[in-house]
Each structure stands twice: as C-alpha cells, then as structure tokens.
Write a protein that holds these residues in place. Structure first.
Motif, mmCIF file in Angstrom:
data_model
loop_
_atom_site.group_PDB
_atom_site.id
_atom_site.type_symbol
_atom_site.label_atom_id
_atom_site.label_comp_id
_atom_site.label_asym_id
_atom_site.label_seq_id
_atom_site.Cartn_x
_atom_site.Cartn_y
_atom_site.Cartn_z
ATOM 1 N N GLY A 1 0.942 -1.189 0.382
ATOM 2 C CA GLY A 1 0.170 0.299 0.246
ATOM 3 C C GLY A 1 1.221 1.301 0.087
ATOM 4 O O GLY A 1 2.134 1.293 -0.295
ATOM 5 N N GLN A 2 0.185 2.302 0.552
ATOM 6 C CA GLN A 2 1.172 3.765 0.389
ATOM 7 C C GLN A 2 0.312 4.898 1.108
ATOM 8 O O GLN A 2 -1.351 4.837 1.339
ATOM 9 C CB GLN A 2 0.690 4.692 -1.587
ATOM 10 N N ASP A 3 0.947 5.281 1.927
ATOM 11 C CA ASP A 3 0.467 6.509 2.614
ATOM 12 C C ASP A 3 0.876 8.084 2.124
ATOM 13 O O ASP A 3 1.620 7.850 2.036
ATOM 14 C CB ASP A 3 1.164 6.466 4.160
ATOM 15 N N VAL A 4 -0.315 8.222 2.828
ATOM 16 C CA VAL A 4 0.244 9.654 2.368
ATOM 17 C C VAL A 4 -0.256 11.204 3.506
ATOM 18 O O VAL A 4 -1.347 10.893 3.858
ATOM 19 C CB VAL A 4 -0.899 10.137 0.684
ATOM 20 N N LEU A 5 0.800 11.798 2.849
ATOM 21 C CA LEU A 5 0.448 12.557 4.631
ATOM 22 C C LEU A 5 0.575 13.973 4.277
ATOM 23 O O LEU A 5 1.017 14.579 3.556
ATOM 24 C CB LEU A 5 1.588 12.149 5.607
ATOM 25 N N THR A 6 -0.773 14.761 4.784
ATOM 26 C CA THR A 6 -0.480 16.180 4.269
ATOM 27 C C THR A 6 -0.386 16.795 5.808
ATOM 28 O O THR A 6 -0.439 16.835 6.992
ATOM 29 C CB THR A 6 -1.943 16.356 4.304
ATOM 30 N N GLU B 1 0.461 18.099 10.754
ATOM 31 C CA GLU B 1 0.101 16.699 9.823
ATOM 32 C C GLU B 1 -1.442 17.346 10.193
ATOM 33 O O GLU B 1 -2.276 17.777 11.071
ATOM 34 C CB GLU B 1 0.214 15.713 10.690
ATOM 35 N N THR B 2 -2.010 18.005 8.394
ATOM 36 C CA THR B 2 -3.945 17.914 9.138
ATOM 37 C C THR B 2 -4.734 16.657 7.943
ATOM 38 O O THR B 2 -5.683 16.402 8.535
ATOM 39 C CB THR B 2 -4.017 19.182 7.688
ATOM 40 N N GLY B 3 -3.938 15.767 7.714
ATOM 41 C CA GLY B 3 -4.770 15.009 6.840
ATOM 42 C C GLY B 3 -3.999 13.538 6.452
ATOM 43 O O GLY B 3 -2.414 13.508 6.646
ATOM 44 N N ARG B 4 -4.200 12.757 6.612
ATOM 45 C CA ARG B 4 -3.548 10.996 6.241
ATOM 46 C C ARG B 4 -4.609 10.390 4.818
ATOM 47 O O ARG B 4 -5.486 10.026 5.866
ATOM 48 C CB ARG B 4 -2.693 10.947 7.299
ATOM 49 N N THR B 5 -3.971 9.600 4.006
ATOM 50 C CA THR B 5 -4.633 8.934 3.588
ATOM 51 C C THR B 5 -3.462 7.471 3.463
ATOM 52 O O THR B 5 -2.262 7.587 3.231
ATOM 53 C CB THR B 5 -5.286 9.103 1.862
ATOM 54 N N HIS B 6 -4.671 6.137 3.232
ATOM 55 C CA HIS B 6 -3.455 4.932 3.110
ATOM 56 C C HIS B 6 -4.760 4.280 1.598
ATOM 57 O O HIS B 6 -6.220 4.311 1.814
ATOM 58 C CB HIS B 6 -3.942 3.973 4.284
ATOM 59 N N THR B 7 -3.911 3.620 0.748
ATOM 60 C CA THR B 7 -4.646 3.572 -0.337
ATOM 61 C C THR B 7 -3.832 1.349 0.082
ATOM 62 O O THR B 7 -2.603 1.438 0.291
ATOM 63 C CB THR B 7 -4.014 3.362 -1.775
#
Length: 220
Positions: free
Chosen positions: A181-186, A196-202
């Motif tokens: 998978g992949q994590d994208v941290l904002t 950090e204001t957001g995080r998505t995981h795929t």
C-alpha cells in the motif's frame, strides 16, 4: 510516483523482520553507487541539459515559477539536520548530474518561494530523503531547514499550499518491487512549524501481481 519507484522489479526479495533497517541500508548502497552510473538522473519528459542540482520539474498548478535557482546540493551538504549518510552518498550520477529533484512553491508564506528537495538514487529514482527549506530574508542568500523526512522510500511534493509526503508500505511477505500500500501525509504550516492535517492510505490490489511471492503450500 517518482521517488517511490519499485527498486527491484525483477527480484523476489521478501520484507521480513528488520525490514526498515534493511531498506534504509539498501537505499544507501544504491545512492552510493551513483557515481558509476551512465544513465544519470531519470526524468519524465524531455531530457535536461543542466545539472539536476539546479533543475526544476515542469511547474504544476501549485508550484511557483522562479527565475533564480537554488543550489540544492549545497543546501544539503551544509545542512546539519541532514544525516551524515545522506551527505556521504550524495554524488553525481554522471559528470555534474546529481540525483536531486527541486520543487519551488509557497508553503510557509516566507519572503521567497520555499524549496522542496528530494534526494533520489541514480538507477531507480528511489527516494531516500525529503527536505523543505525556507528563505530567511528576501535576498535568498540563506535558507533554513524547516522539515526533514529520511525514512525511505519517501517523496515530498506541493499540493496548492500543502506539503504532501508519500511513503510506500510493505507487509511481511511483500517483494521489494511490490508494496502492499501507500500512505500520503498532508502538512500545513502553522506557528512556525508543519502540522499534520490529514492522512490517506491506499491498499494495492494483488490481482495479477507477479512480484508477489506465493506463500508456502501455494502453487506458483
């Protein structure tokens, strides 16, 4: 994504215990081998004729075009916040072509555009370090490191006025070429720091993934 390319597409190495340390060591070896590469920095689009230390990507809608380029290699070499291993292994891939991506944009509201620097490996564009530099004044003669990420594989980018950090995620049994998978941290700049204001995981599909090594008892 550039900087998170699959490091060994034809290999079937497994991610097991101590994976983080092993991957960091492998990234160091890949970066150290840059000086012997004949390929130089791998870029999408037209070939670049200037040093990758001063080259920029084609600006996206969120990037800020600038006329004066920053010597990113000099920033990295003189930065006490950058690990000694990164500095030691940062060498030209061929002649004066360094494995460095430089992105300019407005992240901190500083006197000049901020500078995002990604350190890559020569052969695979494998991201080993990402940094954000903020100008101390309008002259642009001095910059300070306001963000650093050295857990590879990693790549930093600018999305509007947000800093985005992308990391690939490996599970036990994953081949090095094929993360699960992949994590994208904002992050956003607030009170002189990135928060950090957001995080998505795929989760990546394993359908048709030939890089996945079959488990014991499964027919290959």
């Amino acid at each position: 994504m550039r900087g998170l390319k699959k490091a060994a597409e034809n290999k079937s190495a497994l991610i097991t215990g101590g994976a983080v340390a092993a991957m960091a060591a492998a990234a160091g070896l890949l970066l150290a081998g840059c000086s012997g590469s004949s390929e130089g920095v791998r870029k999408e689009g037209p070939a670049q004729t200037q040093s990758a230390a001063k080259a920029t990507r084609i600006p996206s809608a969120s990037a800020t075009p600038v006329q004066e380029k920053v010597d990113a290699v000099k920033l990295i070499k003189n930065d006490p916040k950058v690990s000694d291993q990164i500095k030691k292994n940062l060498k030209p891939c061929t002649k004066d072509q360094y494995p460095v991506d430089v992105i300019y944009g407005n992240l901190t509201g500083g006197p000049r555009p901020d500078v995002v620097v990604n350190i890559l490996t020569c052969g695979d564009s494998f991201g080993v370090g990402s940094y954000v530099y903020r100008a101390k004044d309008e002259s642009g003669d001095a910059y300070e490191n306001v963000f650093a990420a050295e857990q590879s594989p990693v790549y930093a980018d600018i999305d509007r006025k947000d800093l985005q950090i992308t990391r690939q995620v490996y599970a036990p049994g994953d081949a090095v070429c094929c993360p699960s998978g992949q994590d994208v941290l904002t992050y956003q700049w607030a009170n002189d720091d990135f928060k950090e204001t957001g995080r998505t995981h795929t989760d990546y599909s394993k359908v048709g993934n030939t890089g996945k090594v079959p488990s014991t008892g499964t027919e290959g």
